[in-house]
Design a protein around this motif. Structure first.
Motif, mmCIF file in Angstrom:
data_model
loop_
_atom_site.group_PDB
_atom_site.id
_atom_site.type_symbol
_atom_site.label_atom_id
_atom_site.label_comp_id
_atom_site.label_asym_id
_atom_site.label_seq_id
_atom_site.Cartn_x
_atom_site.Cartn_y
_atom_site.Cartn_z
ATOM 1 N N ALA A 243 35.272 40.582 30.362
ATOM 2 C CA ALA A 243 34.634 39.388 31.003
ATOM 3 C C ALA A 243 34.580 39.427 32.433
ATOM 4 C CB ALA A 243 35.639 38.439 30.168
ATOM 5 N N ILE A 244 34.014 40.059 33.406
ATOM 6 C CA ILE A 244 33.995 40.015 34.772
ATOM 7 C C ILE A 244 32.548 39.511 35.298
ATOM 8 C CG2 ILE A 244 35.014 42.263 34.082
ATOM 9 C CD1 ILE A 244 32.844 43.770 34.683
ATOM 10 N N TRP A 245 33.238 39.509 36.963
ATOM 11 C CA TRP A 245 32.161 39.398 37.816
ATOM 12 C C TRP A 245 31.561 40.468 38.516
ATOM 13 C CZ3 TRP A 245 35.984 35.856 36.633
ATOM 14 C CH2 TRP A 245 35.257 34.454 36.088
ATOM 15 N N ARG A 246 31.001 40.994 38.641
ATOM 16 C CA ARG A 246 30.485 42.358 39.539
ATOM 17 C C ARG A 246 29.701 41.985 41.088
ATOM 18 N NH1 ARG A 246 32.686 47.285 38.625
ATOM 19 N NH2 ARG A 246 30.483 47.768 38.810
ATOM 20 N N ALA A 247 29.756 42.893 41.809
ATOM 21 C CA ALA A 247 29.402 42.392 43.002
ATOM 22 C C ALA A 247 28.638 43.903 43.989
ATOM 23 C CB ALA A 247 30.762 42.208 44.612
ATOM 24 N N PHE A 248 27.798 43.500 44.606
ATOM 25 C CA PHE A 248 26.866 44.273 44.608
ATOM 26 C C PHE A 248 25.714 44.647 45.660
ATOM 27 C CE2 PHE A 248 26.538 44.531 39.758
ATOM 28 C CZ PHE A 248 26.685 45.308 38.953
ATOM 29 N N ALA A 249 25.951 45.866 46.257
ATOM 30 C CA ALA A 249 25.746 45.931 47.680
ATOM 31 C C ALA A 249 24.066 46.013 47.401
ATOM 32 C CB ALA A 249 26.200 46.908 48.642
ATOM 33 N N ILE A 250 23.152 44.640 48.257
ATOM 34 C CA ILE A 250 22.122 44.758 48.598
ATOM 35 C C ILE A 250 21.537 46.017 49.264
ATOM 36 C CG2 ILE A 250 19.492 43.555 48.630
ATOM 37 C CD1 ILE A 250 20.914 41.557 47.231
ATOM 38 N N GLN A 251 20.732 47.254 49.262
ATOM 39 C CA GLN A 251 20.243 48.335 50.156
ATOM 40 C C GLN A 251 19.094 47.642 50.656
ATOM 41 O OE1 GLN A 251 22.808 50.707 50.397
ATOM 42 N NE2 GLN A 251 23.602 50.618 48.698
ATOM 43 N N ASP A 252 18.812 48.262 51.711
ATOM 44 C CA ASP A 252 18.017 47.853 52.690
ATOM 45 C C ASP A 252 16.614 47.977 52.087
ATOM 46 O OD1 ASP A 252 19.447 47.871 55.516
ATOM 47 O OD2 ASP A 252 19.209 49.944 56.125
ATOM 48 N N ASP A 253 15.831 49.190 51.381
ATOM 49 C CA ASP A 253 14.740 49.415 50.347
ATOM 50 C C ASP A 253 14.843 48.194 49.449
ATOM 51 O OD1 ASP A 253 17.045 50.210 48.725
ATOM 52 O OD2 ASP A 253 15.705 51.962 48.575
ATOM 53 N N GLY A 254 16.070 47.185 49.477
ATOM 54 C CA GLY A 254 16.084 45.802 48.129
ATOM 55 C C GLY A 254 16.921 46.740 46.545
ATOM 56 N N THR A 255 17.388 48.020 46.974
ATOM 57 C CA THR A 255 18.397 48.906 45.743
ATOM 58 C C THR A 255 19.629 48.318 45.956
ATOM 59 O OG1 THR A 255 18.596 50.666 46.254
ATOM 60 C CG2 THR A 255 16.196 50.732 44.983
ATOM 61 N N LEU A 256 20.300 48.497 44.479
ATOM 62 C CA LEU A 256 21.799 48.420 44.485
ATOM 63 C C LEU A 256 22.701 49.601 45.179
ATOM 64 C CD1 LEU A 256 21.533 45.325 41.767
ATOM 65 C CD2 LEU A 256 21.472 44.675 44.411
ATOM 66 N N GLY A 257 23.611 49.023 45.406
ATOM 67 C CA GLY A 257 24.326 50.357 45.509
ATOM 68 C C GLY A 257 25.084 49.871 44.652
ATOM 69 N N PRO A 258 26.535 50.777 44.214
ATOM 70 C CA PRO A 258 27.401 50.387 43.747
ATOM 71 C C PRO A 258 28.065 49.222 43.666
ATOM 72 C CG PRO A 258 27.901 52.652 44.776
ATOM 73 C CD PRO A 258 27.324 51.754 45.335
ATOM 74 N N GLY A 259 28.207 48.759 42.379
ATOM 75 C CA GLY A 259 29.342 47.540 41.334
ATOM 76 C C GLY A 259 30.441 47.241 41.780
ATOM 77 N N LYS A 260 31.515 46.699 42.320
ATOM 78 C CA LYS A 260 32.202 45.572 42.728
ATOM 79 C C LYS A 260 33.274 44.964 42.080
ATOM 80 C CE LYS A 260 33.029 47.740 47.681
ATOM 81 N NZ LYS A 260 33.522 47.410 49.206
ATOM 82 N N THR A 261 34.540 45.065 41.303
ATOM 83 C CA THR A 261 34.057 43.718 40.402
ATOM 84 C C THR A 261 35.605 42.901 41.294
ATOM 85 O OG1 THR A 261 34.867 45.425 38.599
ATOM 86 C CG2 THR A 261 36.136 43.094 38.256
ATOM 87 N N VAL A 262 35.045 41.692 41.214
ATOM 88 C CA VAL A 262 35.134 40.712 41.607
ATOM 89 C C VAL A 262 36.523 40.152 41.134
ATOM 90 C CG1 VAL A 262 35.198 38.266 42.401
ATOM 91 C CG2 VAL A 262 32.618 40.047 42.686
ATOM 92 N N HIS A 263 36.252 41.013 39.599
ATOM 93 C CA HIS A 263 37.261 39.821 38.805
ATOM 94 C C HIS A 263 37.205 40.488 37.791
ATOM 95 C CE1 HIS A 263 41.180 37.038 38.106
ATOM 96 N NE2 HIS A 263 40.442 36.172 36.581
ATOM 97 N N ASP A 264 38.337 40.321 36.411
ATOM 98 C CA ASP A 264 38.761 40.107 35.606
ATOM 99 C C ASP A 264 39.218 39.239 34.981
ATOM 100 O OD1 ASP A 264 38.612 41.260 32.797
ATOM 101 O OD2 ASP A 264 38.809 44.075 33.335
ATOM 102 N N ALA A 265 38.219 38.518 33.551
ATOM 103 C CA ALA A 265 39.048 37.047 33.142
ATOM 104 C C ALA A 265 38.799 38.276 31.607
ATOM 105 C CB ALA A 265 38.025 36.569 33.309
ATOM 106 N N THR A 266 38.691 39.295 30.922
ATOM 107 C CA THR A 266 39.046 39.569 29.919
ATOM 108 C C THR A 266 40.578 39.299 29.132
ATOM 109 O OG1 THR A 266 37.454 41.433 30.363
ATOM 110 C CG2 THR A 266 38.654 41.211 28.145
ATOM 111 N N LYS A 267 41.071 39.048 29.454
ATOM 112 C CA LYS A 267 42.804 38.650 29.252
ATOM 113 C C LYS A 267 42.826 37.443 29.035
ATOM 114 C CE LYS A 267 45.476 42.837 30.370
ATOM 115 N NZ LYS A 267 46.605 43.029 31.527
#
Length: 337
Positions: A231-255
């Motif tokens: 149960a998480i949120w992810r943030a992806f950098a949008i590259q100049d060509d429109g693809t996504l960079g590696p994701g970063k976890t905003v917050h983990d609400a699994t617990k």
């Protein structure tokens, strides 16, 4: 008998969005950081505007009309709410237009948005597509397949300023969900449909991609994952060509999800304000994150809350709270106002 009739009348009025002199409020504001006070006033209350639905979702404000639209998914309809007129059916059917009985629990529309021309665009669970509502009241398919295979059930969407459409495709609208025999894709994707009509799979790493949003500079894509095991949120950098960079976890609400056995909600719909703060629905309400992902606090509804959306002059946050429509006034403004 009189008392029973009075109670029924009150419930009927609430379901239509009419309030008596004493407004009904629920929940509270959980302030974990002083910056929360800059976003939610200290006297803020969560108001109940309408009730009596099955599962509310996808609220969006019509700036021209001055009213809110939201999905009531199991009832396959979109509801219209305004301060003057209360609540009434706006569109039915909203997500499943077939002639045969729908065997699943969620046939209706989910996420709603307006395109640059002011047309209502809907994520249609039952029809497994994204569709545009024309002025003639008819649906036009925007997109329904990836590489010749039907989507699972498009869930939520957001438009970029240039007209590009980002959306998620979990299995919740399929009667059998992951095990549905009609499921054609073996993954749950996040996509971009360019303004020119080019469809790109951005990522399939999310197990249950759900709510989706863009940062104010449109360089970051936020995606909620409504999987109780992740149960998480992810943030992806949008590259100049429109693809996504590696994701970063905003917050983990699994617990937090596990603590309620998933009965109080999962990471679901989300919206961003003009300053980049993220308002994301999850356990017991709405989590509020700063642009650097710090948890500032929560809008606690004490109920499953599926989505949220800015309205009025951009300072009011409407909440799709289980079987109700609620709202809270803020001291910030939504992105796009």
């Amino acid at each position: 008998m009189f008392r029973a009739l009075a109670c029924l009348a009150l419930l009927a009025a609430a379901s239509l969005g009419f309030a008596d002199d004493k407004k009904t409020t629920i929940g509270s504001i959980d302030r974990k950081d002083p910056k929360m006070d800059e976003l939610i006033p200290k006297d803020a209350q969560i108001e109940v505007l309408a009730a009596g639905y099955k599962w509310t979702e996808g609220c969006v404000w019509d700036k021209k009309g001055g009213y809110l639209l939201f999905s009531d998914i199991p009832n396959n309809r979109v509801v219209k709410w305004s301060a003057k007129g209360g609540a009434s059916d706006f569109l039915k059917p909203s997500g499943y237009t077939g002639k045969d009985d729908f065997k699943g629990a969620e046939p209706g529309s989910n996420g709603l948005a307006f395109d640059k021309d002011g047309h209502l665009v809907l994520c249609q669970h039952g029809d497994r597509r994204i569709a545009r509502l024309g002025k003639d009241g008819k649906f036009t398919t925007v997109v329904d397949k990836y590489m010749g295979k039907r989507f699972n059930s498009p869930n939520d969407l957001v438009f970029a300023k240039n007209g590009d459409l980002y959306f998620t495709d979990p299995p919740y609208g399929l009667p059998g969900q992951m095990k549905d025999p009609a499921k054609e894709l073996d993954f749950q994707g996040v996509y971009r449909l360019s303004a020119k009509g080019e469809l790109t799979l951005l990522t399939k790493e999310m197990t249950r991609p759900n709510g989706i949003g863009l940062s104010p500079d449109e360089k970051t894509l936020y995606v909620a994952n409504s999987d109780p095991a992740m149960a998480i949120w992810r943030a992806f950098a949008i590259q100049d060509d429109g693809t996504l960079g590696p994701g970063k976890t905003v917050h983990d609400a699994t617990k937090e999800v596990a603590a309620t056995a998933g009965m109080k909600g999962l990471p679901d719909g989300l919206k961003v304000d003009a300053k980049g703060n993220i308002f994301a629905t999850a356990v017991n309400g709405v989590y509020v994150f700063a642009p650097d992902f710090k948890l500032l606090g929560r809008i606690v509804t004490n109920d499953k809350t599926a989505n949220c959306g800015w309205g009025d002059d951009g300072t009011v946050l409407y909440l799709c709270t289980n079987d109700k429509l609620t709202r809270v006034k803020t001291t910030t403004k939504g992105l796009g106002w």
